[in-house]
Enzyme design. Structure first.
Site, PDB file in Angstrom:
ATOM      1  CD  GLU A  17      44.689  27.394  49.868  1.00 38.93           C
ATOM      2  OE1 GLU A  17      45.781  27.944  49.634  1.00 38.93           O
ATOM      3  OE2 GLU A  17      43.599  27.972  49.722  1.00 38.93           O
ATOM      4  CG  HIS A  40      43.271  28.860  44.762  1.00 42.27           C
ATOM      5  ND1 HIS A  40      43.953  29.594  45.711  1.00 42.27           N
ATOM      6  CD2 HIS A  40      43.096  29.704  43.705  1.00 42.27           C
ATOM      7  CE1 HIS A  40      44.185  30.809  45.254  1.00 42.27           C
ATOM      8  NE2 HIS A  40      43.669  30.907  44.050  1.00 42.27           N
ATOM      9  CG  HIS A  81      46.823  36.252  47.310  1.00 43.29           C
ATOM     10  ND1 HIS A  81      47.928  36.010  46.527  1.00 43.29           N
ATOM     11  CD2 HIS A  81      46.132  35.081  47.336  1.00 43.29           C
ATOM     12  CE1 HIS A  81      47.914  34.760  46.105  1.00 43.29           C
ATOM     13  NE2 HIS A  81      46.833  34.185  46.571  1.00 43.29           N
ATOM     14  CG  HIS A 131      32.620  47.722  48.208  1.00 50.67           C
ATOM     15  ND1 HIS A 131      33.484  47.783  47.137  1.00 50.67           N
ATOM     16  CD2 HIS A 131      31.752  46.715  47.917  1.00 50.67           C
ATOM     17  CE1 HIS A 131      33.168  46.869  46.244  1.00 50.67           C
ATOM     18  NE2 HIS A 131      32.108  46.214  46.689  1.00 50.67           N
ATOM     19  CG  HIS A 188      29.876  40.818  43.744  1.00 53.54           C
ATOM     20  ND1 HIS A 188      29.289  41.669  42.838  1.00 53.54           N
ATOM     21  CD2 HIS A 188      30.398  41.621  44.706  1.00 53.54           C
ATOM     22  CE1 HIS A 188      29.446  42.924  43.223  1.00 53.54           C
ATOM     23  NE2 HIS A 188      30.132  42.925  44.353  1.00 53.54           N
TER      24      HIS A 188
END
Length: 346
Positions: A74, A77, A137, A247, A305
């Site tokens: 985290e 990032h 986000h 989706h 992906h």
């Protein structure tokens, strides 16, 4: 535009792609709550607790065990996102200094989006991965990437001859493909933030059916907590199925629109390279999506992906930008003739 600006814009674009991929890696490896606070981690702005006394103090203060590997994911990032924010701030400053030659408002808009991203990053932690915040986000990250791509494309366009005008029908198809792709990215974010990717383990069917049992109402209620309905009940498998299947079905529309757009680009010499890039990214993304279903979401493929979606967005955006380029404005013949006659008289 200065060489410094061009290099910084390109570097920021590449860094944005890295940040999007890191965000996916953090989310998919269940490290989104690796740090219970923001912007630091267990009260530390630099690093995470690793000494015994630091771990003891952090666990006493926050009431949960310190998981250093997740916390480091985290924080890495966050550091990358912070560096990207500084790069975008520098771009805005450079653009504002040159506002006499061109408008800086795109850079200012980009800076505002990044500020909103920071707020959403904080809310992601404080609201315990609420799906609508996590998805927002993700969309903010993709929007940042897209705006940086526009900056780079705009700069490239100003340094070369104006392009030939393309048919209006192609421009409409480009706009529809780009819109469909953005909606599909939002749906993909909703799948990921609700952990619905593994609910269908077969392809092309889902749970052995072409139309499995679904609960669309609870699936697409935005104001709810992770894994729960708006009333606080456990979110059903039928709701997760509806999220996943929607989706997947919308991916068919993206295939038709983006694929058709790419094929139209492919047959024109001046846009062939754009068509090749778009179709390559599209086929790669579809292959990764199918592989994720059949192999039950291995982490590397799941992150790929997400990265593939970002690359497909950039490819579609570049092709759309090219299609909407216009040649240099030309005066109608009578006006041009009148101008030449007036100059000759003078």
């Amino acid at each position: 535009m200065t060489r410094t600006y061009r290099r910084l814009a390109l570097a920021a674009l590449l860094l944005a792609l890295v940040v999007v991929s890191l965000g996916a890696y953090v989310r998919l490896s269940d490290a989104g709550l690796g740090c219970p606070d923001w912007p630091g981690c267990y009260g530390q702005l630099v690093g995470v607790p690793d000494e015994a006394h630091e771990i003891h103090a952090a666990e006493h203060r926050f009431g949960q065990p310190v998981e250093a590997p997740k916390a480091w994911k985290e924080m890495i990032h966050r550091y990358a996102a912070g560096l990207l924010g500084l790069a975008i701030l520098a771009l805005a400053v450079l653009a504002w200094r040159e506002r006499g030659r061109r408008s800086p408002w795109l850079e200012v808009l980009l800076l505002a989006v990044v500020a909103g991203q920071a707020l959403l990053g904080m809310l992601t932690v404080t609201r315990l991965l609420k799906p609508v915040i996590v998805t927002s986000h993700l969309l903010g990250g993709m929007s940042t990437l897209a705006l940086l791509a526009v900056l780079v494309l705009r700069d490239m366009a100003t340094r070369r001859a104006q392009a030939k005008v393309l048919p209006g029908g192609l421009r409409l198809l480009a706009a529809l493909a780009l819109l469909a792709l953005f909606i599909q990215i939002a749906l993909g974010g909703w799948v990921s933030s609700n952990y619905a990717a593994a609910i269908c383990a077969d392809f092309p069917t889902c749970q052995g059916s072409w139309w499995p049992e679904m609960d669309a109402h609870h699936a697409f209620t935005l104001d709810r907590e992770l894994g729960a309905t708006a009333n606080g009940a456990l979110l059903s498998g039928a709701a997760l199925t509806a999220i996943h299947w929607t989706h997947r079905l919308f991916a068919g529309l993206v295939l038709v629109l983006a694929g058709g757009f790419g094929l139209r680009l492919l047959v024109r010499a001046e846009t062939r390279v754009y068509g090749q890039c778009l179709l390559t990214a599209l086929l790669l993304q579809i292959g990764l999506g199918i592989a994720n279903v059949l192999l039950q979401l291995p982490l590397a493929l799941a992150v790929a992906h997400n990265t593939g979606a970002a690359l497909l967005l950039c490819a579609t955006l570049a092709a759309t930008f090219r299609v909407f380029q216009r040649s240099e404005a030309r005066q109608p013949y009578p006006a041009a003739g009148f101008t030449r006659h007036f100059q000759a008289v003078r």
